[in-house]
Design a protein around this motif. Structure first.
Motif: not given
Length: 553
Positions: A154, A195, A240, A252, A254
């Motif tokens: 990613q 995201q 995350n 999901r 940040d």
């Protein structure tokens, strides 16, 4: 096991919907109506009948990729029965099983004549066919990129200076999602490449109202496969953000990047701005530079653009007062600080270190000892809220390890409440001074997963574990592999009065990020080789097809 069981239930539900809405169409194609209900095989038949690669069927139920491919396959099926107009395709995408059911149960639906000669197609039909080919190419380019993004690596940008001078503001990285075992997607229905939210709507000033990029109702539990390694001390790790209250989906939240300074079972401490692990000073790797914040008083204005050109990353706030100018620098190395101090217009220079036992925010128990009240109102909060710590004097604190049995009381609850209620998904209540976990009064708790202490290399300009607490293993994304692009000035710096000039940092491109070496090897030649092979292969394929067409004529 729960992950694959839940996944199987979703697949069966979709397969039943597919069968109910298309079984007559399968019968008209010459197959048993029951085949419309069989997962994967139903799409295999559609691809076979519409003359597309049959192996595409394996993509039909993959997380995130699957919904895209299923829509494509449904459109293929509808075209097989003459539903090829734009409005037909739109209905197939937004109301797939409802629209396909109306076609399935209509009396006049028939297979298209596959023997129609293309020579007799109208110009409009030929243009529509070219358009379909173009859209198909774009779709599968998106699908291929989505597969790489979801299942392999990613891209990730560095917008702040918390990891300077290891990772620079404006560095763009590729993150290896398999470094610590692959974390399976938890929200399988989502818009590719996004995201958490689709865009920042600023509705009511509440980010929770922003449109989500995923379907919250379709969820799968946390599962990690092929985990041969765990984060080690000194690894640069992408994870995350644990206390993201906007997104309940772990994958999901940040993405953050910091250095893992302490692992489960270690003891972490900051003493006067110096980092200690298990009572020993930190190991500083070759690509790290110890940095501190300083306040500089100058009789005359400093030439900040010139200093930036000399030293690179140099976020600074400038203020004018009766004695001259005051500058608050973040991220100065010892060498840079000494050279700035020697400038002729500098009057004084002092390292910024919080006094010991002065919390950035202090919380105290109420008189009845049932809740905490804030006693100092500032902009940042140290974790946990009931300790008189700050970013320079912190701990010592032991990082929770799977299997640890910890005491739970009024004093320890702020340390472990997020672990119990949010990260390990238990109900937690504090009633009349008594603590209840999952409805039962508790005085201790067994930790269910490993936790990590993630801290930025630029310690005085980093929102890290000293503020948001321990990072659970389930939040770990992976390890940065290399910098593929580096743009100075790509992001504005809210912590600085001065904006860095824009330029491309060619010397940083295609260099590995996690070696710990001061002088990293550049792998630009590998990127160049991949591009040459890609475009060369495409050229020879086109040349071969052209030659074959000429021979056929």
């Amino acid at each position: 096991m729960n992950y694959f069981l839940t996944y199987t239930v979703y697949v069966l539900i979709l397969s039943i919907l597919m069968g109910i809405s298309t079984w007559k169409l399968f019968k008209k194609m010459g197959y048993s109506p029951l085949f419309a209900f069989i997962p994967f095989y139903n799409y295999f038949i559609i691809l076979k009948e519409t003359k597309h690669p049959k192996w595409w069927a394996i993509l039909s139920y993959l997380p995130i990729v699957g919904p895209i491919m299923m829509s494509v396959f449904h459109i293929y099926l509808m075209k097989k029965f003459g539903k090829s107009l734009f409005q037909h395709q739109l209905l197939t995408v937004i109301l797939p099983f409802i629209y396909m059911a109306t076609v399935n149960y209509s009396k006049d639906v028939e297979l298209e004549d596959e023997n129609a000669n293309e020579l007799f197609l109208t110009d409009e039909e030929k243009n529509a066919k070219k358009k379909d080919t173009f859209i198909g190419s774009i779709t599968f380019a998106v699908v291929f990129a989505t597969i790489i993004h979801v299942f392999v690596t990613q891209p990730f940008g560095i917008p702040t200076g918390s990891m300077e001078r290891t990772l620079l503001v404006g560095d763009f990285l590729f993150v290896n999602k398999w470094s610590y075992g692959y974390r399976l997607p938890m929200r399988p229905v989502a818009i590719p490449f996004l995201q958490g939210t689709i865009y920042d709507s600023q509705k009511d000033g509440n980010p929770k109202n922003d449109p989500k990029s995923y379907v919250e109702g379709v969820k799968l539990p946390y599962t990690r496969i092929l985990q041969f390694n765990k984060p080690q001390k000194n690894d640069v790790v992408v994870f995350n953000y644990p206390q993201d209250s906007v997104h309940t989906a772990i994958d999901r939240k940040d993405p953050y990047v910091k250095r893992c300074v302490a692992v489960a079972g270690d003891t972490f401490e900051m003493r006067g701005g110096k980092l200690f692990v298990n009572g020993k000073p930190e190991t500083v790797l070759g690509d790290q530079e110890v940095q501190h914040a300083y306040t500089v008083n100058a009789g005359e204005q400093l030439d900040i653009p010139s200093l930036y050109n000399t030293y690179g990353f140099l976020p600074v706030r400038e203020m004018q007062n009766d004695k001259g100018f005051e500058y608050i620098f973040q991220g100065l190395t010892d060498k840079t600080a000494a050279e700035i101090k020697a400038l002729p217009n500098v009057i004084s220079m002092e390292e910024n270190i919080y006094p010991k036992d002065s919390a950035t925010i202090s919380y105290k128990l109420n008189a009845d000892k049932t809740a905490y009240t804030k006693s100092i109102d500032t902009t940042q909060s140290i974790f946990p809220i009931n300790k008189p710590w700050n970013q320079d004097w912190y701990g010592p604190v032991r990082i929770p390890k799977k299997g640890d049995v910890v005491a739970i009381n009024k004093e320890t609850l702020p340390m472990y409440q997020w672990i119990i209620s949010e990260y390990e998904h238990n109900s937690l209540e504090n009633k009349n001074g008594k603590i209840f976990i999952n409805g039962k009064e508790a005085s201790q708790y067994t930790i269910q997963q490993d936790y990590y202490m993630m801290v930025g290399d630029n310690r005085d300009a980093s929102l890290d574990a000293r503020f948001f607490g321990f990072v659970p293993e389930e939040n770990i994304v992976g390890k940065p592999m290399f910098t593929w692009m580096s743009l100075q000035g790509a992001f504005s710096d809210a912590s600085s009065s001065y904006q860095a000039p824009f330029k491309v940092r060619w010397e940083r491109m295609f260099k590995a990020t996690n070696t710990g070496e001061a002088n990293k090897t550049s792998y630009w030649w590998i990127a160049a080789m991949i591009l040459i092979l890609f475009f060369g292969w495409e050229y020879f394929v086109k040349l071969f097809r052209k030659k074959k067409t000429e021979e056929d004529l």
